[in-house]
Design a protein around this motif. Structure first.
Motif, PDB file in Angstrom:
ATOM      1  N   UNK A 161      10.349 -30.890  23.030  1.00  0.00           N
ATOM      2  CA  UNK A 161       9.776 -29.731  23.714  1.00  0.00           C
ATOM      3  C   UNK A 161       8.585 -29.256  22.896  1.00  0.00           C
ATOM      4  N   UNK A 162       7.431 -29.175  23.545  1.00  0.00           N
ATOM      5  CA  UNK A 162       6.203 -28.814  22.847  1.00  0.00           C
ATOM      6  C   UNK A 162       5.589 -27.514  23.345  1.00  0.00           C
ATOM      7  N   UNK A 163       6.114 -26.948  24.424  1.00  0.00           N
ATOM      8  CA  UNK A 163       5.526 -25.748  25.017  1.00  0.00           C
ATOM      9  C   UNK A 163       6.479 -24.568  24.930  1.00  0.00           C
ATOM     10  N   UNK A 164       5.944 -23.377  24.656  1.00  0.00           N
ATOM     11  CA  UNK A 164       6.743 -22.167  24.718  1.00  0.00           C
ATOM     12  C   UNK A 164       7.304 -22.025  26.125  1.00  0.00           C
ATOM     13  N   UNK A 165       8.482 -21.451  26.226  1.00  0.00           N
ATOM     14  CA  UNK A 165       9.064 -21.206  27.536  1.00  0.00           C
ATOM     15  C   UNK A 165      10.569 -21.152  27.488  1.00  0.00           C
ATOM     16  N   UNK A 166      11.164 -21.077  28.664  1.00  0.00           N
ATOM     17  CA  UNK A 166      12.614 -21.104  28.804  1.00  0.00           C
ATOM     18  C   UNK A 166      12.999 -22.399  29.494  1.00  0.00           C
ATOM     19  N   UNK A 167      14.034 -23.042  28.953  1.00  0.00           N
ATOM     20  CA  UNK A 167      14.477 -24.337  29.442  1.00  0.00           C
ATOM     21  C   UNK A 167      15.966 -24.253  29.756  1.00  0.00           C
ATOM     22  N   UNK A 192      13.315 -20.101  17.999  1.00  0.00           N
ATOM     23  CA  UNK A 192      14.048 -20.835  19.034  1.00  0.00           C
ATOM     24  C   UNK A 192      15.411 -20.175  19.178  1.00  0.00           C
ATOM     25  N   UNK A 193      15.772 -19.873  20.412  1.00  0.00           N
ATOM     26  CA  UNK A 193      17.001 -19.157  20.714  1.00  0.00           C
ATOM     27  C   UNK A 193      17.767 -19.912  21.795  1.00  0.00           C
ATOM     28  N   UNK A 194      19.079 -19.658  21.873  1.00  0.00           N
ATOM     29  CA  UNK A 194      19.870 -20.114  23.012  1.00  0.00           C
ATOM     30  C   UNK A 194      20.584 -18.912  23.603  1.00  0.00           C
ATOM     31  N   UNK A 195      20.885 -19.029  24.890  1.00  0.00           N
ATOM     32  CA  UNK A 195      21.627 -17.985  25.605  1.00  0.00           C
ATOM     33  C   UNK A 195      22.622 -18.672  26.523  1.00  0.00           C
ATOM     34  N   UNK A 196      23.896 -18.382  26.340  1.00  0.00           N
ATOM     35  CA  UNK A 196      24.907 -18.879  27.270  1.00  0.00           C
ATOM     36  C   UNK A 196      24.822 -18.012  28.522  1.00  0.00           C
ATOM     37  N   UNK A 200      15.323 -20.868  24.621  1.00  0.00           N
ATOM     38  CA  UNK A 200      14.109 -20.055  24.666  1.00  0.00           C
ATOM     39  C   UNK A 200      13.277 -20.396  23.437  1.00  0.00           C
ATOM     40  N   UNK A 201      12.035 -20.830  23.653  1.00  0.00           N
ATOM     41  CA  UNK A 201      11.114 -21.208  22.582  1.00  0.00           C
ATOM     42  C   UNK A 201       9.900 -20.301  22.698  1.00  0.00           C
ATOM     43  N   UNK A 226       8.983 -28.078  34.025  1.00  0.00           N
ATOM     44  CA  UNK A 226       8.508 -27.060  34.963  1.00  0.00           C
ATOM     45  C   UNK A 226       7.465 -26.229  34.252  1.00  0.00           C
ATOM     46  N   UNK A 227       6.465 -25.840  34.969  1.00  0.00           N
ATOM     47  CA  UNK A 227       5.418 -24.992  34.382  1.00  0.00           C
ATOM     48  C   UNK A 227       5.963 -23.586  34.209  1.00  0.00           C
ATOM     49  N   UNK A 228       5.729 -22.997  33.048  1.00  0.00           N
ATOM     50  CA  UNK A 228       6.169 -21.636  32.768  1.00  0.00           C
ATOM     51  C   UNK A 228       4.951 -20.721  32.693  1.00  0.00           C
ATOM     52  N   UNK A 229       4.384 -20.400  33.813  1.00  0.00           N
ATOM     53  CA  UNK A 229       3.181 -19.573  33.826  1.00  0.00           C
ATOM     54  C   UNK A 229       3.510 -18.202  34.348  1.00  0.00           C
TER      55      UNK A 229
END
Length: 142
Positions: free
Chosen positions: A23-29, A60-64, A54-55, A139-142
């Motif tokens: 993963x190279x882009x900020x965003x939520x995955x 870097x974070x995770x959320x259940x 979440x990056x 997916x684009x996170x814009x």
């Protein structure tokens, strides 16, 4: 601010590497069974939208996402809908450990290869991931 490092995710089941994702882009995955997730894993024990990575510029974070079978770090259940900051080489157990998500931070970003053999290997790896029941979608996170 653009990320200068990448995150390397490894999905593991039964001590076998299922896939490796950079993963190279900020965003939520989102990770789960649903086709709308950026990382789709076809395992019945995972919820449709099990976990979100979440990056951002803070880390870097995770959320259940209130998953049915939970997410765990070091045996401790992650509380639902709460961001958890990750450290390097964190392993998150999904669905009572059926799937392990290994997260490696601060990987060096490399330039894509123009080598046609590398491109063929990448294509083959993607096809194998789909055959194994794992799909990754950007997916684009814009």
């Amino acid at each position: 601010m653009e990320p200068t490092e990448i995150i390397l995710l490894r999905l593991i089941s039964d001590a076998k590497l299922l896939t490796e994702i950079s993963i190279t882009d900020f965003g939520e995955y989102d990770i789960g069974r649903n086709e709308t997730c950026q990382i789709t894993v076809n395992v019945d024990e995972l919820s449709r939208k099990h976990l979100t990575l979440v990056f951002n510029s803070h880390g870097v974070f995770v959320r259940d996402n209130a998953s049915s079978n939970g997410s765990f770090i070091d045996g401790d259940a992650l509380p639902a809908n709460v961001l958890q900051l990750l450290t390097n080489n964190t392993i998150v157990d999904l669905a009572s450990g059926i799937i392990k998500l290994e997260i490696c931070l601060n990987q060096q970003q490399s330039k894509p290869s123009s080598d046609p053999i590398s491109a063929q290997i990448s294509d083959a790896r993607s096809r194998l991931n789909v055959i194994a029941g794992i799909q990754t979608t950007r997916h684009s996170n814009q």
